[in-house]
Design an enzyme around this catalytic site. Structure first.
Site, PDB file in Angstrom:
ATOM      1  N   CYS A 156       0.842  -1.207   0.000  1.00  0.00           N
ATOM      2  CA  CYS A 156       0.000   0.000   0.000  1.00  0.00           C
ATOM      3  C   CYS A 156       0.875   1.254   0.000  1.00  0.00           C
ATOM      4  CB  CYS A 156      -0.920  -0.013   1.212  1.00  0.00           C
ATOM      5  SG  CYS A 156      -1.972   1.456   1.311  1.00  0.00           S
ATOM      6  N   CYS A 159      -0.370   4.120   2.181  1.00  0.00           N
ATOM      7  CA  CYS A 159      -0.144   3.928   3.615  1.00  0.00           C
ATOM      8  C   CYS A 159       1.320   4.168   3.970  1.00  0.00           C
ATOM      9  CB  CYS A 159      -0.489   2.497   4.042  1.00  0.00           C
ATOM     10  SG  CYS A 159      -1.966   1.807   3.319  1.00  0.00           S
ATOM     11  N   ASP A 160       2.214   3.633   3.182  1.00  0.00           N
ATOM     12  CA  ASP A 160       3.624   3.564   3.604  1.00  0.00           C
ATOM     13  C   ASP A 160       4.594   4.406   2.780  1.00  0.00           C
ATOM     14  OD1 ASP A 160       2.853   1.759   5.565  1.00  0.00           O
ATOM     15  OD2 ASP A 160       3.045   0.046   4.234  1.00  0.00           O
TER      16      ASP A 160
END
Ligand code: NDP
Length: 333
Positions: A156, A159-160
């Site tokens: 992701c 997300c990261d």
């Protein structure tokens, strides 16, 4: 005799009625314990629906496999995925949600109330069901990929990606997700390698153009990943160019992050006999609602969302599902 035993239980996946434990009647059964499931539970518990959450195989959902979550509103300092899921669970339990271990092994949505069996032995008779079983990111299946999950390997970028500001990363995949993740990461990272196994991309023309026009993305066509390398964190990857061709060649790249974007599998197999899905398996909902084709069965979170797939959007749709449940039950009375 329990209600369940009065029903004809012929499903091959079910144990025979005699072997089943006593059935429990539930007003609102929530299947899945990610942000969608727990948010649905918070709303349902506060509305006196006495919800039961069946946690499923991966209690807490996909977020339990991420490290830092910095984009969920309300955590100004960020929070780790597992802690956030514990917080959501505690919040749901605070209002009386009954959270159970176990995995749903079969369902019968042919008539209301619905039958849901957990771990092949525990029947629930549910007036309404919210499916929040999520989707599972596909991985390449490499041992090294497993080793570095949460330490440089992610599925992701939203997300990261932030953790790789000014660094070098690779994205694997040739579809729209990979193209989107690569362009997103290009805005943060110094350099992005896009690793594609075919000599062309499957993504839409517009997305391909965007990737090609982004100067810090290097597209590596006809490359397969052999191994992700590093000691404690990812420092590189070994690729095979033109695998199984006479001019096959090993290529090493230096990277700090490795993003897998080869698709997701929605966890809907169990419901397919009753619930309409799209070709990939995402549950179809009436636009703008959580309603499935079966009145009384609702869907929330990634199981019905192939586009946004964020914790906060999943949580929002969990809230919608419970509001839809409340309205549905009120209409039945
Ligand atoms: P796709 O299934 O479309 O693409 C998966 C990609 O991963 C393909 O290029 C595939 O290669 C590659 N792949 C699969 N397995 C491996 C492997 N083992 N090793 C290397 N590469 C592999 O998935 P997406 O998640 O990209 O998209 C899913 C759907 O969501 C699509 O319909 C897409 O259009 C849509 N979507 C739309 C967006 C938008 O409109 N903004 C954004 C994101 C997704 P190969 O081509 O060789 O099979």
């Amino acid at each position: 005799m329990s209600f369940f035993k009065t029903l004809d239980v012929n499903d091959n996946n079910d144990k025979k009625a005699d072997e089943l434990e006593a059935a429990e009647n539930v007003k609102c059964l929530i299947i899945g314990s990610g942000p969608a499931g727990y948010t649905a539970a918070i709303y349902a518990a506060r509305a006196n629906l006495n919800p039961v959450v069946i946690q499923g195989m991966e209690a807490g959902g996909q977020l339990t496999t991420t490290t830092e979550v910095e984009n969920f509103p309300g955590y100004p300092e960020g929070v780790t995925g597992p802690v956030m899921m514990e917080d959501l669970k505690a919040q749901a339990e605070r209002f009386g949600t009954d959270v159970r271990w176990g995995e749903v092994t079969s369902v019968d949505f042919s008539q209301r109330p619905f039958k849901v069996i957990v771990d092949n032995k525990k029947p629930f008779i549910a007036e309404t069901v919210i499916i929040a079983t999520g989707a599972t990111a596909k991985y390449l299946g490499l041992e090294s990929e497993e080793k570095f999950k949460g330490a440089g390997v992610s599925a992701c970028a939203t997300c990261d990606g932030f953790f790789y500001k000014g660094q070098k990363v690779a994205v694997v995949g040739g579809g729209d997700t990979a193209a989107e993740e690569a362009t997103y990461l290009a805005g943060l990272a110094e350099k992005v390698y896009l690793i594609i196994r075919k000599p062309y991309m499957r993504a839409s023309k517009a997305m391909i153009k965007r990737v090609e026009n982004t100067p810090n993305i290097e597209i590596l066509y006809e490359h397969n990943t052999k191994e992700i390398t590093g000691t404690n964190v990812v420092t590189g990857a070994t690729l095979i160019k033109r695998k199984d061709k006479p001019d096959e060649e090993e290529v090493k790249i230096e990277i700090d992050g490795f993003f897998v974007a080869i698709g997701h599998k929605p966890n809907s197999d169990l419901f397919k006999d009753y619930i309409e899905t799209d070709a990939v398996g995402y549950i179809k909902t009436v636009p703008g609602t959580s309603k499935t084709n079966v009145p009384g069965v609702f869907a929330a979170g990634d199981i019905q969302d192939s586009i946004y797939r964020q914790a906060v959007t999943a949580a929002g749709s969990g809230c919608m599902a419970t509001l839809d449940v409340e309205r549905f039950l009120a209409e039945q009375e």
